[in-house]
Design a protein around this motif. Structure first.
Motif, PDB file in Angstrom:
ATOM      1  N   LEU A  67       0.540  10.213   4.981  1.00 51.79           N
ATOM      2  CA  LEU A  67       1.642  10.182   4.022  1.00 51.79           C
ATOM      3  C   LEU A  67       2.498   8.927   4.176  1.00 51.79           C
ATOM      4  O   LEU A  67       2.965   8.360   3.181  1.00 51.79           O
ATOM      5  CB  LEU A  67       2.502  11.438   4.144  1.00 51.79           C
ATOM      6  N   ARG A  68       2.690   8.464   5.396  1.00 53.70           N
ATOM      7  CA  ARG A  68       3.422   7.207   5.597  1.00 53.70           C
ATOM      8  C   ARG A  68       2.686   6.041   4.938  1.00 53.70           C
ATOM      9  O   ARG A  68       3.301   5.178   4.307  1.00 53.70           O
ATOM     10  CB  ARG A  68       3.620   6.933   7.085  1.00 53.70           C
ATOM     11  N   ILE A  69       1.374   6.015   5.069  1.00 55.43           N
ATOM     12  CA  ILE A  69       0.592   4.942   4.461  1.00 55.43           C
ATOM     13  C   ILE A  69       0.566   5.080   2.940  1.00 55.43           C
ATOM     14  O   ILE A  69       0.707   4.093   2.217  1.00 55.43           O
ATOM     15  CB  ILE A  69      -0.821   4.898   5.065  1.00 55.43           C
ATOM     16  N   ILE A  70       0.421   6.302   2.445  1.00 52.78           N
ATOM     17  CA  ILE A  70       0.464   6.535   1.000  1.00 52.78           C
ATOM     18  C   ILE A  70       1.803   6.064   0.438  1.00 52.78           C
ATOM     19  O   ILE A  70       1.855   5.396  -0.600  1.00 52.78           O
ATOM     20  CB  ILE A  70       0.219   8.024   0.678  1.00 52.78           C
ATOM     21  N   LYS A  71       2.884   6.377   1.132  1.00 54.63           N
ATOM     22  CA  LYS A  71       4.220   5.953   0.695  1.00 54.63           C
ATOM     23  C   LYS A  71       4.303   4.426   0.648  1.00 54.63           C
ATOM     24  O   LYS A  71       4.812   3.849  -0.311  1.00 54.63           O
ATOM     25  CB  LYS A  71       5.278   6.515   1.651  1.00 54.63           C
ATOM     26  N   LYS A  72       3.780   3.767   1.671  1.00 57.10           N
ATOM     27  CA  LYS A  72       3.814   2.303   1.733  1.00 57.10           C
ATOM     28  C   LYS A  72       2.986   1.689   0.598  1.00 57.10           C
ATOM     29  O   LYS A  72       3.438   0.775  -0.089  1.00 57.10           O
ATOM     30  CB  LYS A  72       3.288   1.832   3.088  1.00 57.10           C
ATOM     31  N   VAL A  73       1.779   2.198   0.392  1.00 56.83           N
ATOM     32  CA  VAL A  73       0.911   1.681  -0.669  1.00 56.83           C
ATOM     33  C   VAL A  73       1.548   1.922  -2.035  1.00 56.83           C
ATOM     34  O   VAL A  73       1.577   1.029  -2.888  1.00 56.83           O
ATOM     35  CB  VAL A  73      -0.494   2.322  -0.586  1.00 56.83           C
ATOM     36  N   ALA A  74       2.085   3.125  -2.242  1.00 57.00           N
ATOM     37  CA  ALA A  74       2.717   3.449  -3.526  1.00 57.00           C
ATOM     38  C   ALA A  74       3.940   2.576  -3.778  1.00 57.00           C
ATOM     39  O   ALA A  74       4.149   2.096  -4.900  1.00 57.00           O
ATOM     40  CB  ALA A  74       3.099   4.931  -3.560  1.00 57.00           C
ATOM     41  N   ALA A  75       4.756   2.350  -2.751  1.00 62.43           N
ATOM     42  CA  ALA A  75       5.942   1.510  -2.912  1.00 62.43           C
ATOM     43  C   ALA A  75       5.551   0.081  -3.269  1.00 62.43           C
ATOM     44  O   ALA A  75       6.173  -0.541  -4.151  1.00 62.43           O
ATOM     45  CB  ALA A  75       6.784   1.533  -1.631  1.00 62.43           C
ATOM     46  N   GLU A  76       4.527  -0.457  -2.615  1.00 59.92           N
ATOM     47  CA  GLU A  76       4.054  -1.803  -2.937  1.00 59.92           C
ATOM     48  C   GLU A  76       3.524  -1.863  -4.365  1.00 59.92           C
ATOM     49  O   GLU A  76       3.762  -2.829  -5.087  1.00 59.92           O
ATOM     50  CB  GLU A  76       2.978  -2.250  -1.949  1.00 59.92           C
ATOM     51  N   MET A  77       2.837  -0.809  -4.793  1.00 62.04           N
ATOM     52  CA  MET A  77       2.298  -0.774  -6.142  1.00 62.04           C
ATOM     53  C   MET A  77       3.427  -0.716  -7.172  1.00 62.04           C
ATOM     54  O   MET A  77       3.368  -1.395  -8.203  1.00 62.04           O
ATOM     55  CB  MET A  77       1.332   0.404  -6.297  1.00 62.04           C
ATOM     56  N   VAL A  78       4.438   0.084  -6.890  1.00 58.98           N
ATOM     57  CA  VAL A  78       5.594   0.155  -7.800  1.00 58.98           C
ATOM     58  C   VAL A  78       6.272  -1.206  -7.895  1.00 58.98           C
ATOM     59  O   VAL A  78       6.639  -1.660  -8.978  1.00 58.98           O
ATOM     60  CB  VAL A  78       6.593   1.241  -7.343  1.00 58.98           C
ATOM     61  N   GLU A  79       6.420  -1.873  -6.764  1.00 62.57           N
ATOM     62  CA  GLU A  79       7.044  -3.198  -6.757  1.00 62.57           C
ATOM     63  C   GLU A  79       6.222  -4.192  -7.585  1.00 62.57           C
ATOM     64  O   GLU A  79       6.787  -5.009  -8.314  1.00 62.57           O
ATOM     65  CB  GLU A  79       7.203  -3.700  -5.327  1.00 62.57           C
ATOM     66  N   GLU A  80       4.902  -4.124  -7.475  1.00 62.87           N
ATOM     67  CA  GLU A  80       4.032  -5.068  -8.178  1.00 62.87           C
ATOM     68  C   GLU A  80       3.809  -4.722  -9.645  1.00 62.87           C
ATOM     69  O   GLU A  80       3.701  -5.622 -10.479  1.00 62.87           O
ATOM     70  CB  GLU A  80       2.672  -5.142  -7.478  1.00 62.87           C
ATOM     71  N   THR A  81       3.717  -3.421  -9.969  1.00 61.07           N
ATOM     72  CA  THR A  81       3.323  -3.027 -11.326  1.00 61.07           C
ATOM     73  C   THR A  81       4.384  -2.231 -12.079  1.00 61.07           C
ATOM     74  O   THR A  81       4.233  -2.007 -13.270  1.00 61.07           O
ATOM     75  CB  THR A  81       2.038  -2.185 -11.295  1.00 61.07           C
ATOM     76  N   GLY A  82       5.416  -1.758 -11.366  1.00 58.69           N
ATOM     77  CA  GLY A  82       6.462  -0.972 -12.017  1.00 58.69           C
ATOM     78  C   GLY A  82       6.274   0.528 -11.938  1.00 58.69           C
ATOM     79  O   GLY A  82       7.180   1.285 -12.272  1.00 58.69           O
ATOM     80  N   ALA A  83       5.097   0.987 -11.489  1.00 63.45           N
ATOM     81  CA  ALA A  83       4.853   2.435 -11.430  1.00 63.45           C
ATOM     82  C   ALA A  83       3.658   2.722 -10.525  1.00 63.45           C
ATOM     83  O   ALA A  83       2.856   1.834 -10.231  1.00 63.45           O
ATOM     84  CB  ALA A  83       4.568   2.983 -12.824  1.00 63.45           C
ATOM     85  N   SER A  84       3.560   3.960 -10.087  1.00 60.13           N
ATOM     86  CA  SER A  84       2.348   4.420  -9.408  1.00 60.13           C
ATOM     87  C   SER A  84       2.258   5.933  -9.537  1.00 60.13           C
ATOM     88  O   SER A  84       3.239   6.605  -9.831  1.00 60.13           O
ATOM     89  CB  SER A  84       2.315   4.005  -7.936  1.00 60.13           C
ATOM     90  N   LYS A  85       1.064   6.416  -9.330  1.00 58.08           N
ATOM     91  CA  LYS A  85       0.784   7.851  -9.377  1.00 58.08           C
ATOM     92  C   LYS A  85      -0.064   8.158  -8.156  1.00 58.08           C
ATOM     93  O   LYS A  85      -0.948   7.382  -7.787  1.00 58.08           O
ATOM     94  CB  LYS A  85       0.001   8.161 -10.658  1.00 58.08           C
ATOM     95  N   ILE A  86       0.192   9.308  -7.518  1.00 57.17           N
ATOM     96  CA  ILE A  86      -0.582   9.736  -6.357  1.00 57.17           C
ATOM     97  C   ILE A  86      -1.373  10.972  -6.772  1.00 57.17           C
ATOM     98  O   ILE A  86      -0.797  11.943  -7.254  1.00 57.17           O
ATOM     99  CB  ILE A  86       0.340  10.035  -5.155  1.00 57.17           C
TER     100      ILE A  86
END
Length: 110
Positions: A67-86
Protein backbone atom coordinates in the motif's frame (compact mmCIF):
# COMPACT_ATOMS: atom_id res chain seq x y z
CA UNK A 1 -1.48 -25.46 -13.28
CA UNK A 2 -2.38 -22.07 -11.86
CA UNK A 3 -2.01 -19.28 -14.41
CA UNK A 4 0.47 -16.92 -12.76
CA UNK A 5 2.22 -14.64 -15.22
CA UNK A 6 3.94 -12.75 -12.41
CA UNK A 7 5.68 -15.80 -10.89
CA UNK A 8 6.17 -17.68 -14.16
CA UNK A 9 7.44 -14.79 -16.29
CA UNK A 10 8.11 -11.51 -14.46
CA UNK A 11 9.68 -12.52 -11.15
CA UNK A 12 11.87 -15.19 -12.73
CA UNK A 13 13.15 -12.75 -15.38
CA UNK A 14 11.70 -14.47 -18.47
CA UNK A 15 9.76 -11.32 -19.29
CA UNK A 16 11.65 -8.06 -18.94
CA UNK A 17 9.70 -5.20 -17.39
CA UNK A 18 10.28 -1.48 -16.97
CA UNK A 19 10.53 -1.09 -13.20
CA UNK A 20 8.89 1.91 -11.53
CA UNK A 21 9.74 1.01 -7.93
CA UNK A 22 11.19 -2.03 -6.18
CA UNK A 23 11.87 -3.24 -2.64
CA UNK A 24 12.97 -6.62 -1.35
CA UNK A 25 9.31 -7.67 -1.16
CA UNK A 26 7.39 -5.64 -3.76
CA UNK A 27 7.75 -4.82 -7.45
CA UNK A 28 5.98 -2.01 -9.34
CA UNK A 29 6.40 -1.98 -13.11
CA UNK A 30 4.79 -0.76 -16.33
CA UNK A 31 2.20 -3.26 -17.54
CA UNK A 32 3.54 -5.39 -20.39
CA UNK A 33 0.24 -5.06 -22.31
CA UNK A 34 -1.33 -1.87 -20.93
CA UNK A 35 -5.06 -1.24 -20.96
CA UNK A 36 -4.63 2.48 -20.17
CA UNK A 37 -2.29 5.21 -21.39
CA UNK A 38 -0.49 4.99 -18.01
CA UNK A 39 -0.62 1.53 -16.47
CA UNK A 40 1.54 0.30 -13.58
CA UNK A 41 1.18 -3.06 -11.82
CA UNK A 42 2.20 -3.59 -8.17
CA UNK A 43 2.88 -7.17 -7.02
CA UNK A 44 4.38 -8.96 -4.03
CA UNK A 45 7.54 -10.92 -4.85
CA UNK A 46 6.08 -14.00 -3.15
CA UNK A 47 3.08 -15.87 -4.46
CA UNK A 48 -0.17 -14.86 -2.84
CA UNK A 49 -3.17 -16.06 -4.78
CA UNK A 50 -5.58 -13.17 -4.16
CA UNK A 51 -6.48 -10.33 -1.82
CA UNK A 52 -9.27 -12.48 -0.40
CA UNK A 53 -7.32 -15.72 -0.01
CA UNK A 54 -6.59 -17.08 3.47
CA UNK A 55 -2.83 -16.66 3.08
CA UNK A 56 -3.26 -12.86 3.15
CA UNK A 57 -4.05 -13.09 6.86
CA UNK A 58 -0.40 -13.87 7.59
CA UNK A 59 1.03 -11.05 5.47
CA UNK A 60 -0.13 -7.80 7.07
CA UNK A 61 3.33 -6.21 6.89
CA UNK A 62 3.66 -7.10 3.21
CA UNK A 63 0.23 -5.60 2.49
CA UNK A 64 1.23 -2.40 4.28
CA UNK A 65 4.41 -2.23 2.22
CA UNK A 66 2.42 -2.77 -0.97
CA UNK A 67 0.00 0.00 0.00
CA UNK A 68 2.89 2.40 0.65
CA UNK A 69 4.23 1.69 -2.84
CA UNK A 70 0.77 1.93 -4.41
CA UNK A 71 0.33 5.31 -2.70
CA UNK A 72 3.71 6.50 -4.00
CA UNK A 73 3.03 5.32 -7.57
CA UNK A 74 -0.48 6.81 -7.54
CA UNK A 75 0.77 10.15 -6.18
CA UNK A 76 3.44 10.34 -8.89
CA UNK A 77 0.84 9.50 -11.52
CA UNK A 78 -1.51 12.20 -10.24
CA UNK A 79 1.34 14.70 -10.31
CA UNK A 80 2.24 13.74 -13.90
CA UNK A 81 -1.23 13.20 -15.40
CA UNK A 82 -3.71 14.87 -13.03
CA UNK A 83 -5.47 11.67 -11.96
CA UNK A 84 -5.09 7.99 -11.15
CA UNK A 85 -7.26 5.00 -10.40
CA UNK A 86 -6.32 1.94 -8.31
CA UNK A 87 -7.86 -1.35 -9.41
CA UNK A 88 -7.80 -4.80 -7.82
CA UNK A 89 -9.54 -7.63 -9.66
CA UNK A 90 -10.92 -10.65 -7.81
CA UNK A 91 -12.53 -13.95 -8.70
CA UNK A 92 -13.34 -14.37 -12.39
CA UNK A 93 -12.09 -10.83 -13.08
CA UNK A 94 -8.60 -11.81 -11.88
CA UNK A 95 -6.90 -13.22 -14.99
CA UNK A 96 -3.54 -13.74 -13.29
CA UNK A 97 -3.92 -15.63 -10.03
CA UNK A 98 -1.32 -13.62 -8.09
CA UNK A 99 -2.22 -10.72 -5.82
CA UNK A 100 -1.74 -7.45 -7.70
CA UNK A 101 -3.03 -3.94 -8.09
CA UNK A 102 -3.20 -1.78 -11.19
CA UNK A 103 -2.49 1.95 -10.91
CA UNK A 104 -3.82 3.61 -14.06
CA UNK A 105 -4.67 6.94 -15.64
CA UNK A 106 -5.60 8.31 -19.03
CA UNK A 107 -7.78 6.85 -21.73
CA UNK A 108 -8.46 3.15 -21.91
CA UNK A 109 -6.57 1.84 -24.95
CA UNK A 110 -7.85 -1.77 -25.04
Amino acid sequence: MIQDFYCNAVLNGRTKVKIVFETDSVLAFHHTRPFYENHVVVIPKVHIYSLISEEVGNTEQLLLEMLRIIKKVAAEMVEETGASKIIANLGEYQDTKHLHWHVVSGERIR
